[in-house]
Design a protein around this motif. Structure first.
Motif, short mmCIF file in Angstrom:
data_model
loop_
_atom_site.label_atom_id
_atom_site.label_comp_id
_atom_site.label_asym_id
_atom_site.label_seq_id
_atom_site.Cartn_x
_atom_site.Cartn_y
_atom_site.Cartn_z
N ALA A 174 -8.81 -3.39 -7.40
CA ALA A 174 -8.17 -2.45 -6.27
C ALA A 174 -7.44 -2.98 -5.45
CB ALA A 174 -9.26 -1.64 -5.92
N LEU A 175 -7.47 -4.42 -5.48
CA LEU A 175 -6.48 -5.31 -4.63
C LEU A 175 -5.28 -5.57 -5.48
CD1 LEU A 175 -9.28 -6.13 -1.57
CD2 LEU A 175 -7.82 -4.75 -1.17
N SER A 176 -5.48 -6.00 -6.23
CA SER A 176 -4.57 -7.12 -7.18
C SER A 176 -3.61 -6.81 -7.02
CB SER A 176 -5.26 -6.98 -8.37
OG SER A 176 -5.01 -5.83 -9.03
N GLN A 177 -3.10 -5.56 -6.99
CA GLN A 177 -1.54 -5.39 -6.49
C GLN A 177 -0.54 -4.78 -6.16
OE1 GLN A 177 1.15 -6.17 -10.04
NE2 GLN A 177 -0.55 -6.25 -11.59
N LEU A 178 -1.34 -5.19 -4.67
CA LEU A 178 -1.02 -3.89 -3.50
C LEU A 178 -0.09 -3.36 -3.29
CD1 LEU A 178 -4.20 -4.92 -0.79
CD2 LEU A 178 -3.90 -2.54 -1.88
N PRO A 179 0.66 -1.61 -3.09
CA PRO A 179 -0.44 -0.57 -2.90
C PRO A 179 -0.32 0.22 -3.89
CG PRO A 179 2.04 0.10 -2.39
CD PRO A 179 2.29 -1.76 -2.73
N SER A 181 -1.89 -1.02 -6.98
CA SER A 181 -3.41 -0.37 -7.63
C SER A 181 -4.44 -0.32 -7.03
CB SER A 181 -3.12 -2.65 -7.87
OG SER A 181 -3.57 -3.11 -6.44
N ALA A 182 -3.97 -0.24 -5.53
CA ALA A 182 -5.46 0.77 -5.23
C ALA A 182 -5.32 2.00 -4.77
CB ALA A 182 -4.69 0.02 -3.51
#
Length: 267
Positions: A174-179, A181-182
């Protein structure tokens, strides 16, 4: 005795190896640029709506593939609890929602609200994985809990369970490619619980099942599927339905009550 590996989980095995294989193949062919989405220019300028159908096919980097594979492996217990037919039906019935809702939400709502700052949606089945994670959270009970003290002299402790490791791995996705991925993770989680509460349209999508021959079952498979269904009726409360209404029928709890129930207690 605990069952290890992919025993009795053919759909999970296919999902995991398919994810790894597709990510490696896309990397070898140098075609990663065909899977991630930028609202402008991909959707608005070039009209590449097909990207909304394929963006969950693979991940764009090895780190995401690793964490996704580990999370999917942990989620195999959901298939054991449900059976292959229900598990495969869940994936297929929620796939249109997890594929279309994140880019539509980004393009029509989040991007305008952010003054065109939010524009990128990374490739990968993060929404589908989080939809499965919602079922893992609601269906699989924890085996034990433990406390971790923040300091040796502090009375304050953090409460964890054996399931916490899975949530930590999923948080990396979820935090890998913000925003972006979130956004995908949040939509997947909501879709997962909406499926449990029969809130998706059409209303019967949560009751749909793939044909028995698709998952390689026969009469014996149908018999076990019926047994699982009867056992599942005893756990109807977990899916948002309480027995014992005024007329002897089921009484549906409100959405707010369902959400509060799911987050009571420690992860």
């Amino acid at each position: 005795m605990l069952t290890s590996g992919f025993t009795n989980t053919p759909t999970t095995k296919l999902l995991l190896f398919g994810l790894v294989f597709s990510s490696i193949l896309v990397s070898i062919r140098d075609s990663k640029h065909l899977f991630w989405i930028q609202v402008d220019p991909h959707l608005w300028r070039y009209r590449q709506a097909w990207r909304m159908l394929v963006w969950q096919a693979c991940y764009g980097n090895a780190t995401e593939v690793l964490f996704a594979a580990m999370v999917v492996y942990h989620l195999r217990v959901v298939e054991r609890a449900w059976g292959t037919r229900k598990f495969a039906s869940f994936i297929l019935s929620t796939l249109p929602y997890t594929s279309l809702l994140p880019p539509i939400l980004l393009a029509l709502l989040l991007r305008p609200l952010s003054l065109n700052t939010l524009n990128y949606l990374p490739s990968g089945p993060t929404p589908l994985i989080f939809a499965l994670l919602a079922q893992y959270h609601a269906t699989i009970p924890h085996s034990y809990k433990y406390r971790v003290a923040t300091t040796s002299a502090s009375p304050h402790t953090l409460l964890f369970s054996d399931k916490s490791y899975t949530y930590v791995l999923a948080a990396q996705l979820a935090l890998s490619q913000l925003p972006g991925s979130a956004i995908g993770a949040a939509v997947g989680w909501v879709v997962g619980y909406a499926w449990r509460g029969e809130l998706l349209w059409p209303a019967r999508v949560g009751r749909w099942r793939v044909p028995v021959w698709v998952v390689g079952g026969g009469r014996e498979g149908e018999r076990f599927e019926g047994l699982r269904r009867r056992l599942g009726e005893d756990a109807a409360r977990a899916s948002g339905v309480d027995a014992g209404g005024a007329n002897g029928g089921p009484v549906r709890r409100t959405l707010g009550t369902q959400i509060l129930d799911q987050f009571r207690g420690a992860f």
